[in-house]
Design a protein around this motif. Sequence first.
Motif, PDB file in Angstrom:
ATOM      1  N   LEU A  54       0.875  -1.331  -0.093  1.00 11.14           N
ATOM      2  CA  LEU A  54       0.073   0.033  -0.001  1.00 11.14           C
ATOM      3  C   LEU A  54       0.894   1.145  -0.020  1.00 11.14           C
ATOM      4  N   PRO A  55       0.422   2.102  -0.899  1.00 11.92           N
ATOM      5  CA  PRO A  55       1.358   3.506  -0.845  1.00 11.92           C
ATOM      6  C   PRO A  55       0.649   4.277   0.456  1.00 11.92           C
ATOM      7  N   THR A  56       1.572   5.163   0.712  1.00 12.98           N
ATOM      8  CA  THR A  56       1.366   6.112   2.065  1.00 12.98           C
ATOM      9  C   THR A  56      -0.040   6.618   2.136  1.00 12.98           C
ATOM     10  N   LYS A  57      -0.521   7.211   0.979  1.00 14.70           N
ATOM     11  CA  LYS A  57      -1.993   7.848   1.042  1.00 14.70           C
ATOM     12  C   LYS A  57      -2.888   7.005   1.303  1.00 14.70           C
ATOM     13  N   SER A  58      -2.716   5.784   0.606  1.00 14.44           N
ATOM     14  CA  SER A  58      -3.895   4.771   0.626  1.00 14.44           C
ATOM     15  C   SER A  58      -3.830   4.077   2.223  1.00 14.44           C
ATOM     16  N   ARG A  59      -2.563   4.169   2.743  1.00 11.18           N
ATOM     17  CA  ARG A  59      -2.392   3.625   3.972  1.00 11.18           C
ATOM     18  C   ARG A  59      -3.080   4.568   5.046  1.00 11.18           C
ATOM     19  N   ASN A  60      -2.899   5.898   4.691  1.00 15.12           N
ATOM     20  CA  ASN A  60      -3.337   6.744   5.735  1.00 15.12           C
ATOM     21  C   ASN A  60      -4.970   6.734   5.748  1.00 15.12           C
ATOM     22  N   SER A  61      -5.608   6.323   4.688  1.00 18.41           N
ATOM     23  CA  SER A  61      -7.117   6.277   4.461  1.00 18.41           C
ATOM     24  C   SER A  61      -7.559   5.190   5.333  1.00 18.41           C
ATOM     25  N   LEU A  62      -6.808   4.035   5.694  1.00 18.77           N
ATOM     26  CA  LEU A  62      -7.231   3.139   6.736  1.00 18.77           C
ATOM     27  C   LEU A  62      -7.265   3.420   8.308  1.00 18.77           C
ATOM     28  N   ASP A  63      -6.673   4.479   8.532  1.00 14.44           N
ATOM     29  CA  ASP A  63      -6.613   5.076   9.736  1.00 14.44           C
ATOM     30  C   ASP A  63      -8.210   5.038  10.487  1.00 14.44           C
ATOM     31  N   ARG A  64      -9.056   5.277   9.720  1.00 15.60           N
ATOM     32  CA  ARG A  64     -10.306   5.530  10.253  1.00 15.60           C
ATOM     33  C   ARG A  64     -10.927   4.321  10.767  1.00 15.60           C
ATOM     34  N   TRP A  65     -10.638   3.144   9.987  1.00 12.90           N
ATOM     35  CA  TRP A  65     -11.144   1.727  10.384  1.00 12.90           C
ATOM     36  C   TRP A  65     -10.508   1.300  11.673  1.00 12.90           C
ATOM     37  N   LYS A  66      -9.314   1.994  12.154  1.00 10.88           N
ATOM     38  CA  LYS A  66      -8.699   1.503  13.584  1.00 10.88           C
ATOM     39  C   LYS A  66      -9.470   1.732  14.594  1.00 10.88           C
ATOM     40  N   ASN A  67     -10.510   3.068  14.288  1.00 10.12           N
ATOM     41  CA  ASN A  67     -11.377   3.184  15.685  1.00 10.12           C
ATOM     42  C   ASN A  67     -12.869   2.408  15.529  1.00 10.12           C
ATOM     43  N   PRO A  68     -12.769   1.587  16.600  1.00 12.78           N
ATOM     44  CA  PRO A  68     -13.941   0.782  16.625  1.00 12.78           C
ATOM     45  C   PRO A  68     -15.274   1.692  16.596  1.00 12.78           C
ATOM     46  N   ALA A  69     -15.133   2.660  17.251  1.00 15.56           N
ATOM     47  CA  ALA A  69     -16.213   3.747  17.418  1.00 15.56           C
ATOM     48  C   ALA A  69     -16.907   4.051  15.962  1.00 15.56           C
ATOM     49  N   ASN A  70     -16.028   4.015  14.742  1.00 16.37           N
ATOM     50  CA  ASN A  70     -16.534   4.489  13.397  1.00 16.37           C
ATOM     51  C   ASN A  70     -17.078   3.083  12.792  1.00 16.37           C
ATOM     52  N   ALA A  71     -16.483   1.961  13.166  1.00 16.87           N
ATOM     53  CA  ALA A  71     -17.262   0.670  12.730  1.00 16.87           C
ATOM     54  C   ALA A  71     -18.436   0.196  13.334  1.00 16.87           C
ATOM     55  N   CYS A  72     -18.816   0.943  14.329  1.00 18.42           N
ATOM     56  CA  CYS A  72     -19.794   0.610  15.253  1.00 18.42           C
ATOM     57  C   CYS A  72     -21.274   1.495  14.723  1.00 18.42           C
ATOM     58  N   LYS A  73     -20.823   2.604  13.965  1.00 18.57           N
ATOM     59  CA  LYS A  73     -21.873   3.456  13.466  1.00 18.57           C
ATOM     60  C   LYS A  73     -22.783   2.919  12.635  1.00 18.57           C
ATOM     61  N   GLY A  74     -24.189   2.672  13.095  1.00 17.86           N
ATOM     62  CA  GLY A  74     -25.163   2.115  12.208  1.00 17.86           C
ATOM     63  C   GLY A  74     -25.970   3.070  11.495  1.00 17.86           C
ATOM     64  N   ILE A  75     -26.949   2.488  10.654  1.00 22.26           N
ATOM     65  CA  ILE A  75     -27.742   3.474  10.186  1.00 22.26           C
ATOM     66  C   ILE A  75     -29.317   3.165  10.605  1.00 22.26           C
ATOM     67  N   PRO A  76     -30.176   4.142  10.635  1.00 22.48           N
ATOM     68  CA  PRO A  76     -31.542   3.912  11.173  1.00 22.48           C
ATOM     69  C   PRO A  76     -32.376   3.042  10.191  1.00 22.48           C
ATOM     70  N   PHE A  77     -33.369   2.263  10.858  1.00 23.11           N
ATOM     71  CA  PHE A  77     -34.287   1.387   9.913  1.00 23.11           C
ATOM     72  C   PHE A  77     -35.030   2.275   8.955  1.00 23.11           C
ATOM     73  N   PHE A  78     -35.374   3.532   9.358  1.00 21.16           N
ATOM     74  CA  PHE A  78     -36.335   4.146   9.002  1.00 21.16           C
ATOM     75  C   PHE A  78     -35.524   5.424   8.459  1.00 21.16           C
ATOM     76  N   GLN A  79     -35.360   5.912   7.194  1.00 24.98           N
ATOM     77  CA  GLN A  79     -34.517   7.223   6.933  1.00 24.98           C
ATOM     78  C   GLN A  79     -35.651   8.424   7.020  1.00 24.98           C
ATOM     79  N   ALA A  80     -35.285   9.476   7.665  1.00 25.00           N
ATOM     80  CA  ALA A  80     -36.201  10.530   7.776  1.00 25.00           C
ATOM     81  C   ALA A  80     -36.253  11.216   6.338  1.00 25.00           C
ATOM     82  N   PRO A  81     -37.679  11.754   5.997  1.00 20.63           N
ATOM     83  CA  PRO A  81     -38.018  12.176   4.716  1.00 20.63           C
ATOM     84  C   PRO A  81     -37.187  13.428   4.392  1.00 20.63           C
TER      85      PRO A  81
END
Length: 410
Positions: free
Chosen positions: A39-66
């Motif tokens: 992986l090049p440096t730029k692509s490797r830096n884009s993976l830092d977000r996935w190291k935080n469990p809080a970002n991976a645990c963000k879900g989506i609502p069952f019903f999207q607001a209109p």
Amino acid sequence: MATGMAVIPPARLHMRCIQPWFSSVYRLNRDSLDKSLSLPTKSRNSLDRWKNPANACKGIPFFQAPPSSLLTTDASLIGWGTHLNSFAAQSKWPLSKISLHIHLLELRAVRNTYAHFLPLITGSHIKILMDNIACMYYINHQGEARSLSLCMEAMKLCNWCISHNVTLSVAYLPGTQNMIVDKRSHTFPHNYKWEMHPLVLHNLFIQWVTSSTDLFATYQNKKCPRYYSRAGVGQHSLGDALLLPWDKDLLYSFPPFPLPLKVWLKIKRDSAHIILIAPHGAKTGLVPLPDAARNVYLQKWSRIQIWCTSHQISPVSGTLPHVLEYTLTLKKSRLSLSSLRVHLAAITAFHQTVERYSVLSHPTTKRFVKRITNLFPQPRLTTPSWDLNLVLKGLTRPPFKPMATCSLAH
């Protein structure tokens, strides 16, 4: 990351940084699954977000607001145009952008539109209608690996929406039904620049007080150190004057001739201190509303003034509880909810702002209207339930005749 796209809202967006690089170094029908990649440096830096469990645990609502508002946009090789509720804007492309592909210009138009209407759309779900299927696909999919330039532009737009808490969705609208903004992206007025003679304005400032802000100007003809411009276009412009509050110091305004009434109503709503230059009689004949709507608003406003006079309340500066009390008396007189909204719209057109909100858009007013809707629900005509046994019983009575006893001659 690919499996998380269905349950993590920005998963697809944060995967786009890796896709262009991965497509350039690996082909499924050419390379082995055991091939090692670095992986090049730029692509490797884009993976830092996935190291935080809080970002991976963000879900989506069952019903999207209109969506809370519909916004239409269009772009041409000349410029872009947009329309949101009663607001509209347009601007020409700089010479450096004219050579760009039309798909890229369409995406730029959406980003310019959001930046222009930022005070109105922050924290909202906005649905965009546009006549470009490719751009609709790139925005709804938060980019795409086929075109790097379009993917990067779509990613900029999506990141901007996330940073300003704006939910974005796009739908297709044929160009034949998108004529308003289509015209704005192709046709531009040539006489929108105007200014007061510097010597005349200098004498006015000497006689009164010097203003520090020009509400309607360009960078070339501004008469004050600070200035607002049409659609917020121009170097160091503070934005579009009609979209922002006028609660600063003394302002100077020489608006275009179709706008004096809008300016006058905004002065009353914001309680602004302003030096206004306008033609004599500008308050008559230049109303930015159709005659029918203007007559309805004036009729409702006269009724409001009578009620305020009887209660010794100022109709222009009365408190929000007084406005809601008047609205409640209308509801008790059996007015429909749609009629109440018309009365509130008429009050909004003349009443000053309340805590930087208009009367109709104030959170308290919205809660009040919702509560009124719950307390006085509209009657609904219900369809009788379907009883199969009752239908079959009715069919077995005369003149019912079983098929087995019927003659084939008929």
